[in-house]
Design a protein around this motif. Structure first.
Motif, short mmCIF file in Angstrom:
data_model
loop_
_atom_site.label_atom_id
_atom_site.label_comp_id
_atom_site.label_asym_id
_atom_site.label_seq_id
_atom_site.Cartn_x
_atom_site.Cartn_y
_atom_site.Cartn_z
N GLU A 4 0.76 -25.30 -8.31
CA GLU A 4 1.33 -25.08 -9.63
C GLU A 4 0.92 -23.72 -10.19
O GLU A 4 1.76 -22.95 -10.69
CB GLU A 4 0.90 -26.19 -10.58
CG GLU A 4 1.48 -26.09 -11.97
CD GLU A 4 1.07 -27.24 -12.88
OE1 GLU A 4 1.30 -27.11 -14.09
OE2 GLU A 4 0.55 -28.25 -12.39
N SER A 5 -0.36 -23.40 -10.09
CA SER A 5 -0.85 -22.11 -10.59
C SER A 5 -0.21 -20.94 -9.85
O SER A 5 0.21 -19.96 -10.46
CB SER A 5 -2.37 -22.02 -10.44
OG SER A 5 -3.00 -22.97 -11.24
N MET A 41 3.47 -20.61 -10.89
CA MET A 41 3.60 -20.08 -12.25
C MET A 41 3.31 -18.58 -12.25
O MET A 41 4.00 -17.80 -12.90
CB MET A 41 2.69 -20.84 -13.21
CG MET A 41 3.19 -22.25 -13.48
SD MET A 41 2.12 -23.19 -14.54
CE MET A 41 2.50 -22.47 -16.12
N SER A 79 5.56 -17.29 -15.25
CA SER A 79 5.65 -18.29 -16.33
C SER A 79 4.30 -18.56 -16.95
O SER A 79 3.32 -18.68 -16.31
CB SER A 79 6.21 -19.61 -15.77
OG SER A 79 7.50 -19.43 -15.31
#
Length: 130
Positions: free
Chosen positions: A121-122, A125, A130
């Motif tokens: 996820e990191s 992003m 994001s």
């Protein structure tokens, strides 16, 4: 926060209430009790509305009146939904996805207690800005 209210028609039957929305043909539900029918109608309306939005289809304005035939023997109830709240919940829900990495990398990460989901996820992003 945007909220919209549509009129629902609840048809009493031997085992509960059928629910439908004149403004949304095909949007139907059912509940064994009046309260359950309202809750299930709200869920059905929310999902139907979300589907129309997602498909960029026209969303009807709430009707101000009903066909007199729909009133006979039925219960009319306003049902309010919050489309933006539901869209945001859907957008932020957690989903599973499969990835493929080398076995040695997986083993090394597991030895160090790495949370794969958090790292992915990191990284995504960061990559997407994001």
């Amino acid at each position: 926060m945007k909220k919209v209210t549509y009129l629902a028609i609840l048809e009493p039957g031997p085992s509960g209430y059928s629910v439908y929305f004149p403004d949304f043909p095909g949007c139907i539900s059912f509940g064994k009790t009046f309260e359950k029918a309202i809750a299930m109608g709200q869920e059905a309306l929310t999902l139907h509305y979300y589907g129309l939005e997602k498909d960029h289809d026209m969303i009807p304005e709430p009707s101000q009146s009903l066909n007199p035939e729909d009133l006979v023997g039925n219960i009319i109830a306003p049902i309010t939904i919050y489309p933006e709240l539901y869209s945001e919940e859907r957008r932020n829900r957690r989903v599973k996805t499969n990835t493929t990495i080398p076995a040695w990398l997986k083993e090394k990460a597991e030895e160090q207690g790495i949370n794969f989901s958090r790292v992915l996820e990191s990284a995504l992003m960061e990559r997407l800005g994001s």
